[in-house]
Design an enzyme around this catalytic site. Sequence first.
Site, mmCIF file in Angstrom:
data_model
loop_
_atom_site.group_PDB
_atom_site.id
_atom_site.type_symbol
_atom_site.label_atom_id
_atom_site.label_comp_id
_atom_site.label_asym_id
_atom_site.label_seq_id
_atom_site.Cartn_x
_atom_site.Cartn_y
_atom_site.Cartn_z
ATOM 1 C CG ASP A 46 4.410 -45.468 19.163
ATOM 2 O OD1 ASP A 46 5.563 -45.001 19.049
ATOM 3 O OD2 ASP A 46 4.149 -46.447 19.878
ATOM 4 C CE1 TYR A 135 16.765 -38.357 27.095
ATOM 5 C CE2 TYR A 135 18.603 -37.227 28.152
ATOM 6 C CZ TYR A 135 17.515 -37.211 27.302
ATOM 7 O OH TYR A 135 17.166 -36.049 26.660
#
EC number: 1.1.1.-
Length: 300
Positions: A46, A135
């Site tokens: 991760d 985003y």
Amino acid sequence: MYAFVTGANGLLGSVVVRTLREQGHAVVGSYHSEEPTFDCPLHQVDITDTERVVELLDEYDVDLVINCAAYTDVDGCESNPEVATAVNGTAPGDLAAVCDDREIPFIHYSTDYVFDGETDGFYEEGDEPAPIQEYGRSKLTGEHAVRDVNPDALILRLSFVYGARGDTSDLVGFPQWVASTLAAGDTVPLFTDQTMTPSRAGNVATTTLELLDAGVSGTFHVASQSAVTPSDFGEKICEVIGGDATLIESSVMADLDRPAARPRRSCLDVSNVEGELGCSQPTLEDDLAALEAAFSDYSS
């Protein structure tokens, strides 16, 4: 010693891994979910787990980090802003700080979506960002986070990344969808009111390593010279595969009900990278020619 590539299973990450290996570099890659098919060390990580990343940097004596990991689902980011900020904003800054402490190069990719698209020209690196969706905001946060802790970092803004995977050579994304749909004889609705300068992953990877070799830092735009709409792009793909152009239908962005806004015109000016390297960025025709083998499966 190794180059560490995050997001090695993504399109861009897989091509960066392949390009590094082709140039004789040892590579260790990280991936989030599905493992890519490379014959090199790969670890499921991760990207927000900085402690684990540091362990890998130590284990492989890494001397270069290229961050290809990102949360790129534009509508997903709109629905999950905390995740977008963690992956696209905070994690890049943490990685950049680690690299600054170790005095090793750090390369990070950003996006044309840091701009609002309200221009009739091309965005230069110094133009004021004004993202209009989560985003873009998360990616701009990442740019600031990297720059604040690592002034020697290299940040490359890209536009509409596409191409063939580095591990399988399979065409993916927009061109694969257009080519396969046309090959099946189905209609392809494509926007005529959005304009960008698409970045072929292979050119991005090559340009990245050229900039690394040049020892430069700062922010550069890496994209095609060609400003095109998705409809223009689709028509060029149709020509490449010998498809039926009558299957391409005009559409506009308002025809789709999507959570996140998209910039109307997010074209990137590539003069700076061209001047730095002394060579031109490719046209769309150049880029599609480079993918000729990948398109062969869809040619009529």
